[in-house]
Scaffold this motif. Structure first.
Motif, PDB file in Angstrom:
ATOM      1  N   GLY A   1       0.736  -1.244   0.000  1.00 54.42           N
ATOM      2  CA  GLY A   1       0.000   0.000   0.000  1.00 54.42           C
ATOM      3  C   GLY A   1       0.764   1.291   0.000  1.00 54.42           C
ATOM      4  O   GLY A   1       0.190   2.323   0.359  1.00 54.42           O
ATOM      5  N   PHE A   2       2.039   1.340  -0.354  1.00 58.87           N
ATOM      6  CA  PHE A   2       2.752   2.617  -0.445  1.00 58.87           C
ATOM      7  C   PHE A   2       2.566   3.191  -1.840  1.00 58.87           C
ATOM      8  O   PHE A   2       2.932   2.565  -2.826  1.00 58.87           O
ATOM      9  CB  PHE A   2       4.237   2.431  -0.133  1.00 58.87           C
ATOM     10  CG  PHE A   2       4.504   2.037   1.287  1.00 58.87           C
ATOM     11  CD1 PHE A   2       4.567   2.985   2.295  1.00 58.87           C
ATOM     12  CD2 PHE A   2       4.671   0.702   1.616  1.00 58.87           C
ATOM     13  CE1 PHE A   2       4.807   2.617   3.603  1.00 58.87           C
ATOM     14  CE2 PHE A   2       4.920   0.330   2.930  1.00 58.87           C
ATOM     15  CZ  PHE A   2       4.985   1.283   3.927  1.00 58.87           C
ATOM     16  N   ARG A   3       1.993   4.402  -1.900  1.00 61.26           N
ATOM     17  CA  ARG A   3       1.670   4.991  -3.191  1.00 61.26           C
ATOM     18  C   ARG A   3       2.199   6.426  -3.268  1.00 61.26           C
ATOM     19  O   ARG A   3       2.122   7.175  -2.293  1.00 61.26           O
ATOM     20  CB  ARG A   3       0.152   5.019  -3.406  1.00 61.26           C
ATOM     21  CG  ARG A   3      -0.471   3.629  -3.503  1.00 61.26           C
ATOM     22  CD  ARG A   3      -0.050   2.941  -4.803  1.00 61.26           C
ATOM     23  NE  ARG A   3      -0.742   1.672  -5.000  1.00 61.26           N
ATOM     24  CZ  ARG A   3      -0.261   0.492  -4.590  1.00 61.26           C
ATOM     25  NH1 ARG A   3       0.898   0.451  -3.962  1.00 61.26           N
ATOM     26  NH2 ARG A   3      -0.936  -0.611  -4.821  1.00 61.26           N
TER      27      ARG A   3
ATOM     28  N   THR B   1      -6.179  21.034   0.836  1.00 58.97           N
ATOM     29  CA  THR B   1      -5.256  20.431  -0.114  1.00 58.97           C
ATOM     30  C   THR B   1      -5.891  19.220  -0.784  1.00 58.97           C
ATOM     31  O   THR B   1      -6.928  18.707  -0.338  1.00 58.97           O
ATOM     32  CB  THR B   1      -3.955  19.984   0.577  1.00 58.97           C
ATOM     33  OG1 THR B   1      -4.245  18.929   1.502  1.00 58.97           O
ATOM     34  CG2 THR B   1      -3.307  21.141   1.328  1.00 58.97           C
ATOM     35  N   ASN B   2      -5.248  18.776  -1.854  1.00 53.56           N
ATOM     36  CA  ASN B   2      -5.675  17.556  -2.527  1.00 53.56           C
ATOM     37  C   ASN B   2      -4.444  16.775  -2.963  1.00 53.56           C
ATOM     38  O   ASN B   2      -3.578  17.304  -3.666  1.00 53.56           O
ATOM     39  CB  ASN B   2      -6.538  17.860  -3.735  1.00 53.56           C
ATOM     40  CG  ASN B   2      -7.014  16.587  -4.431  1.00 53.56           C
ATOM     41  OD1 ASN B   2      -7.859  15.872  -3.902  1.00 53.56           O
ATOM     42  ND2 ASN B   2      -6.455  16.282  -5.595  1.00 53.56           N
ATOM     43  N   ASN B   3      -4.382  15.519  -2.518  1.00 49.86           N
ATOM     44  CA  ASN B   3      -3.335  14.600  -2.968  1.00 49.86           C
ATOM     45  C   ASN B   3      -3.892  13.739  -4.095  1.00 49.86           C
ATOM     46  O   ASN B   3      -4.868  12.999  -3.902  1.00 49.86           O
ATOM     47  CB  ASN B   3      -2.862  13.705  -1.822  1.00 49.86           C
ATOM     48  CG  ASN B   3      -1.849  14.391  -0.939  1.00 49.86           C
ATOM     49  OD1 ASN B   3      -0.675  14.500  -1.290  1.00 49.86           O
ATOM     50  ND2 ASN B   3      -2.302  14.873   0.205  1.00 49.86           N
ATOM     51  N   THR B   4      -3.278  13.858  -5.267  1.00 49.43           N
ATOM     52  CA  THR B   4      -3.619  12.978  -6.385  1.00 49.43           C
ATOM     53  C   THR B   4      -2.749  11.740  -6.274  1.00 49.43           C
ATOM     54  O   THR B   4      -1.546  11.790  -6.528  1.00 49.43           O
ATOM     55  CB  THR B   4      -3.397  13.692  -7.730  1.00 49.43           C
ATOM     56  OG1 THR B   4      -4.190  14.880  -7.770  1.00 49.43           O
ATOM     57  CG2 THR B   4      -3.792  12.800  -8.884  1.00 49.43           C
ATOM     58  N   VAL B   5      -3.357  10.619  -5.866  1.00 48.97           N
ATOM     59  CA  VAL B   5      -2.625   9.402  -5.531  1.00 48.97           C
ATOM     60  C   VAL B   5      -2.649   8.460  -6.727  1.00 48.97           C
ATOM     61  O   VAL B   5      -3.718   8.159  -7.278  1.00 48.97           O
ATOM     62  CB  VAL B   5      -3.240   8.705  -4.300  1.00 48.97           C
ATOM     63  CG1 VAL B   5      -2.384   7.513  -3.874  1.00 48.97           C
ATOM     64  CG2 VAL B   5      -3.395   9.697  -3.146  1.00 48.97           C
ATOM     65  N   PHE B   6      -1.477   7.989  -7.105  1.00 45.76           N
ATOM     66  CA  PHE B   6      -1.348   7.054  -8.231  1.00 45.76           C
ATOM     67  C   PHE B   6      -1.385   5.631  -7.686  1.00 45.76           C
ATOM     68  O   PHE B   6      -0.384   5.089  -7.207  1.00 45.76           O
ATOM     69  CB  PHE B   6      -0.053   7.332  -8.996  1.00 45.76           C
ATOM     70  CG  PHE B   6       0.015   8.738  -9.545  1.00 45.76           C
ATOM     71  CD1 PHE B   6      -0.554   9.040 -10.767  1.00 45.76           C
ATOM     72  CD2 PHE B   6       0.625   9.757  -8.811  1.00 45.76           C
ATOM     73  CE1 PHE B   6      -0.510  10.337 -11.269  1.00 45.76           C
ATOM     74  CE2 PHE B   6       0.673  11.046  -9.309  1.00 45.76           C
ATOM     75  CZ  PHE B   6       0.102  11.340 -10.544  1.00 45.76           C
ATOM     76  N   MET B   7      -2.566   5.016  -7.761  1.00 49.51           N
ATOM     77  CA  MET B   7      -2.762   3.666  -7.220  1.00 49.51           C
ATOM     78  C   MET B   7      -2.196   2.584  -8.126  1.00 49.51           C
ATOM     79  O   MET B   7      -1.785   1.526  -7.675  1.00 49.51           O
ATOM     80  CB  MET B   7      -4.253   3.412  -6.991  1.00 49.51           C
ATOM     81  CG  MET B   7      -4.856   4.283  -5.912  1.00 49.51           C
ATOM     82  SD  MET B   7      -4.181   3.857  -4.279  1.00 49.51           S
ATOM     83  CE  MET B   7      -5.167   4.944  -3.246  1.00 49.51           C
ATOM     84  N   GLY B   8      -2.205   2.839  -9.414  1.00 51.93           N
ATOM     85  CA  GLY B   8      -1.708   1.861 -10.375  1.00 51.93           C
ATOM     86  C   GLY B   8      -1.485   2.525 -11.716  1.00 51.93           C
ATOM     87  O   GLY B   8      -1.517   3.757 -11.841  1.00 51.93           O
TER      88      GLY B   8
END
Length: 211
Positions: free
Chosen positions: A156-158, A182-189
């Motif tokens: 789960g580290f993204r 704020t907004n974190n745009t997280v790259f899951m895959g």
């Protein structure tokens, strides 16, 4: 000669009027007051929420340190956020009525914690009056940086890109209060991107700067 004298007599009232207008309207003078509060070493403590996910809501606590190079530019060297997650009624209903598995992929994007670093740019500083009794000094700042997000998945580290906007209200040269959105745009895959917005209020302690 007579024509020249008549011409001069006609010009005298106009010159007198122009001189009077110059005395009445000396021109526009602008002055920019120096800012009263300056910052150098900032330690911040905050609480807030992760409000966006339909399956859980996160109650977060954040600690951070920032170094201010100038009145407008700073580096938030480190920030760490822990999230205490509460399941929503939608998730409980899906698990109860539709036998949704607690370990299904839809439920594995819950944020556990985040660490990151940001640049801070403060283009706006000003002061205003509250009920004509108190003067409030404030600034508006922008945030841009990177984050490592830990989610529920076993791997789960993204990585994420963080962008945000904040407002700071100064209480004294050592204490100020912050509102960060704020907004974190997280790259899951490869093709899976999740947005993790945060809403947070906090207290900042300033060391090493002068009024």
């Amino acid at each position: 000669m007579r024509f020249l004298l008549l011409s001069l007599l006609c010009l005298v009232p106009g010159l007198a009027r122009a001189q009077a207008e110059e005395l009445e309207n000396p021109g526009t003078v602008s002055a920019v007051q120096d800012r009263l509060f300056r910052m150098q070493h900032e330690l911040s403590l905050g609480v807030g929420v992760l409000p966006a996910d339909a399956y859980y809501k996160g109650l977060i606590g954040t600690v951070g340190y920032a170094y201010h190079f100038s009145d407008t530019l700073a580096w938030q060297v480190a920030r760490g956020t822990y999230s205490y997650n509460v399941q929503t009624s939608l998730r409980r209903q899906l698990e109860r009525d539709f036998d949704a598995s607690p370990v299904s992929a839809a439920f594995q994007n819950q944020v556990q914690w985040m660490v990151g670093s940001d640049l801070m740019w403060s283009p706006l500083y000003g002061k205003t009056s509250l009920l004509n009794t108190n003067v409030i000094h404030f600034e508006v700042f922008l945030l841009a940086g990177g984050t490592v997000v830990k989610v529920d998945r076993s791997d789960g580290f993204r990585p994420a890109v963080n962008l945000g906007l904040g407002v700071r209200v100064f209480s004294s040269k050592n204490v100020s209060f912050r509102l960060d959105v704020t907004n974190n745009t997280v790259f899951m895959g490869a093709s899976d991107i999740t947005n993790v917005p945060t809403l947070q209020i906090g207290t900042a302690f300033n060391f090493g700067a002068t009024e």
